[in-house]
Design a protein around this motif. Structure first.
Motif, PDB file in Angstrom:
ATOM      1  N   GLN A   1       1.437   7.166   5.044  1.00  0.00           N
ATOM      2  CA  GLN A   1       0.216   7.933   5.313  1.00  0.00           C
ATOM      3  C   GLN A   1       0.391   9.410   4.955  1.00  0.00           C
TER       4      GLN A   1
ATOM      5  N   SER B   1       0.165   9.510   1.231  1.00  0.00           N
ATOM      6  CA  SER B   1      -1.240   9.278   0.899  1.00  0.00           C
ATOM      7  C   SER B   1      -2.060  10.551   1.076  1.00  0.00           C
TER       8      SER B   1
ATOM      9  N   THR C   1      -6.822   6.980  -1.592  1.00  0.00           N
ATOM     10  CA  THR C   1      -5.900   6.770  -0.486  1.00  0.00           C
ATOM     11  C   THR C   1      -4.908   5.658  -0.806  1.00  0.00           C
TER      12      THR C   1
ATOM     13  N   ASP D   1      -2.839   2.471   1.363  1.00  0.00           N
ATOM     14  CA  ASP D   1      -2.791   1.749   2.625  1.00  0.00           C
ATOM     15  C   ASP D   1      -1.905   0.533   2.451  1.00  0.00           C
TER      16      ASP D   1
END
Length: 131
Positions: free
Chosen positions: A18, A21, A91, A93
């Motif tokens: 994250q 990201s 992004t 994930d």
């Protein structure tokens, strides 16, 4: 060249993923700068991103995002016949599926790349400042 803003971020869990990201959100990626080295199980993403982790807004930097131990790669809605085509990374994930992870790189225009891997091992390396 001043080297104090060149950084390296290593991720081996969801929290690290994250962080990478967030650093790469909005980055520009050319189709020709996406490489999967199947024999080495390495996926490389060269990107031009904003340097968001320091208070230096507006500065762009060339970086490389390296995913290791990648067993498979699938893409959707990415025109691979146009190497100059630019994508914008929105992004990253992941999803745990059986014993593997599926790391998804989500781009603009409903384009994405899914990497299948046994472990999360990602490095974001800055190469040089652009502006």
């Amino acid at each position: 060249m001043e080297n104090k803003y060149i950084s390296k971020i290593i991720a081996n869990d969801n929290e690290g993923l994250q962080m990478i990201s967030a650093c790469c959100a909005g980055a520009e990626v050319k189709v020709e700068d996406i490489k999967y080295l199947k024999k080495n199980k390495v996926f490389l993403l060269f990107l031009k991103r904003s340097k968001v982790e320091i208070e230096n807004e507006g500065k762009k930097i060339n970086s490389i995002c390296k995913f290791e131990f990648v067993d498979g790669v699938k893409s959707k809605n990415i025109k691979q016949d146009n190497p100059e085509h630019k994508l914008q990374l929105i992004t990253m994930d992941y999803l745990k599926k059986d014993k593997n992870f599926e790391i998804t790189l989500i781009f603009n225009n409903n384009s994405y790349i899914t990497l299948t891997t046994e472990i999360i091992e990602i490095t974001l390396d800055d190469l040089n400042k652009i502006s």
